[in-house]
Motif scaffolding. Sequence first.
Motif, PDB file in Angstrom:
ATOM      1  N   VAL A   1      -9.761  -9.622 -35.110  1.00 20.35           N
ATOM      2  CA  VAL A   1      -9.141 -10.380 -36.105  1.00 20.35           C
ATOM      3  C   VAL A   1      -8.022  -9.803 -36.877  1.00 20.35           C
ATOM      4  N   ALA A   2      -6.911 -10.059 -36.825  1.00 21.49           N
ATOM      5  CA  ALA A   2      -5.722  -9.619 -37.287  1.00 21.49           C
ATOM      6  C   ALA A   2      -5.042 -10.314 -38.596  1.00 21.49           C
ATOM      7  N   GLU A   3      -4.214  -9.702 -39.260  1.00 16.73           N
ATOM      8  CA  GLU A   3      -3.629 -10.514 -40.404  1.00 16.73           C
ATOM      9  C   GLU A   3      -2.996 -11.936 -39.906  1.00 16.73           C
ATOM     10  N   PRO A   4      -2.819 -12.727 -40.766  1.00 11.15           N
ATOM     11  CA  PRO A   4      -2.362 -14.011 -40.282  1.00 11.15           C
ATOM     12  C   PRO A   4      -1.095 -14.026 -39.347  1.00 11.15           C
ATOM     13  N   ASP A   5      -0.312 -13.077 -39.729  1.00 12.55           N
ATOM     14  CA  ASP A   5       1.063 -12.988 -38.950  1.00 12.55           C
ATOM     15  C   ASP A   5       0.866 -12.056 -37.696  1.00 12.55           C
ATOM     16  N   GLY A   6      -0.471 -11.705 -37.500  1.00 14.82           N
ATOM     17  CA  GLY A   6      -0.436 -11.084 -36.312  1.00 14.82           C
ATOM     18  C   GLY A   6      -0.498  -9.589 -36.209  1.00 14.82           C
ATOM     19  N   ALA A   7      -0.254  -9.106 -37.401  1.00 16.20           N
ATOM     20  CA  ALA A   7      -0.490  -7.503 -37.719  1.00 16.20           C
ATOM     21  C   ALA A   7      -1.632  -7.094 -37.334  1.00 16.20           C
ATOM     22  N   ALA A   8      -2.049  -6.033 -36.648  1.00 16.28           N
ATOM     23  CA  ALA A   8      -3.073  -5.445 -36.417  1.00 16.28           C
ATOM     24  C   ALA A   8      -2.896  -3.780 -36.501  1.00 16.28           C
ATOM     25  N   GLU A   9      -2.595  -3.294 -37.645  1.00 18.08           N
ATOM     26  CA  GLU A   9      -2.645  -1.993 -38.041  1.00 18.08           C
ATOM     27  C   GLU A   9      -4.076  -1.349 -37.732  1.00 18.08           C
ATOM     28  N   ALA A  10      -4.205   0.067 -37.759  1.00 19.09           N
ATOM     29  CA  ALA A  10      -5.210   0.602 -37.739  1.00 19.09           C
ATOM     30  C   ALA A  10      -6.208   0.405 -39.090  1.00 19.09           C
ATOM     31  N   LEU A  11      -7.474   0.388 -39.034  1.00 17.73           N
ATOM     32  CA  LEU A  11      -8.093  -0.265 -40.287  1.00 17.73           C
ATOM     33  C   LEU A  11      -8.823   1.316 -40.948  1.00 17.73           C
ATOM     34  N   GLU A  12      -8.701   1.161 -42.360  1.00 18.15           N
ATOM     35  CA  GLU A  12      -9.090   2.129 -43.197  1.00 18.15           C
ATOM     36  C   GLU A  12     -10.505   1.712 -43.772  1.00 18.15           C
ATOM     37  N   GLU A  13     -10.723   0.393 -43.690  1.00 14.78           N
ATOM     38  CA  GLU A  13     -11.861  -0.139 -44.030  1.00 14.78           C
ATOM     39  C   GLU A  13     -11.994  -1.592 -43.326  1.00 14.78           C
ATOM     40  N   ALA A  14     -13.066  -2.204 -43.562  1.00 12.84           N
ATOM     41  CA  ALA A  14     -13.318  -3.503 -42.675  1.00 12.84           C
ATOM     42  C   ALA A  14     -12.218  -4.434 -43.152  1.00 12.84           C
ATOM     43  N   PHE A  15     -11.795  -5.074 -42.374  1.00 12.19           N
ATOM     44  CA  PHE A  15     -10.759  -6.439 -42.658  1.00 12.19           C
ATOM     45  C   PHE A  15     -11.767  -7.459 -42.649  1.00 12.19           C
ATOM     46  N   THR A  16     -11.849  -8.181 -43.803  1.00 19.70           N
ATOM     47  CA  THR A  16     -12.923  -9.280 -43.895  1.00 19.70           C
ATOM     48  C   THR A  16     -12.317 -10.663 -44.216  1.00 19.70           C
ATOM     49  N   GLU A  17     -11.041 -10.633 -44.089  1.00 21.00           N
ATOM     50  CA  GLU A  17     -10.198 -11.859 -44.550  1.00 21.00           C
ATOM     51  C   GLU A  17     -10.005 -12.640 -43.422  1.00 21.00           C
ATOM     52  N   HIS A  18      -9.220 -13.987 -43.608  1.00 17.62           N
ATOM     53  CA  HIS A  18      -9.089 -14.946 -42.343  1.00 17.62           C
ATOM     54  C   HIS A  18      -7.984 -14.272 -41.645  1.00 17.62           C
TER      55      HIS A  18
END
Length: 132
Positions: A104-121
């Motif tokens: 799951v990426a940011e709503p704008d499609g950005a998918a940077e490396a994660l430093e913590e879990a991405f739990t947003e829509h």
Amino acid sequence: ATYVVVAPEHPLARRVGESDSAVAKYIAETASKSDLDRTSAKAKSGVPAGESVVHPLTGERLPVWVADYVIGSYGTGAVMAVPAHDERDFDFAAAHGLPVKRVVAEPDGAAEALEEAFTEHGVAVNSGPLVD
């Protein structure tokens, strides 16, 4: 999912523990902990089960771990871990050097490396041709 984790009281963990002394020792050590202690612990402990399973959608082989942050009496006591999007799975993957695959990426499609879990829509990525 990048790995599968089962509770120490799960039948698979017990079966593996019959021939793997590290798993048997881990099961014995966690038996004295309460469910609250297990789920609230900051450090996510666990041991590899020396087994793998096939991801039902991708066909990838996923390693199986035994870990006390999964509770046997909750659901099936087994989790297909998606560490990029679950805080407990992320902490466990980081502590044990397991891969983190963002789906799951940011709503704008950005998918940077994660430093913590991405739990947003967001929007689906790396999920296969039927979803991406």
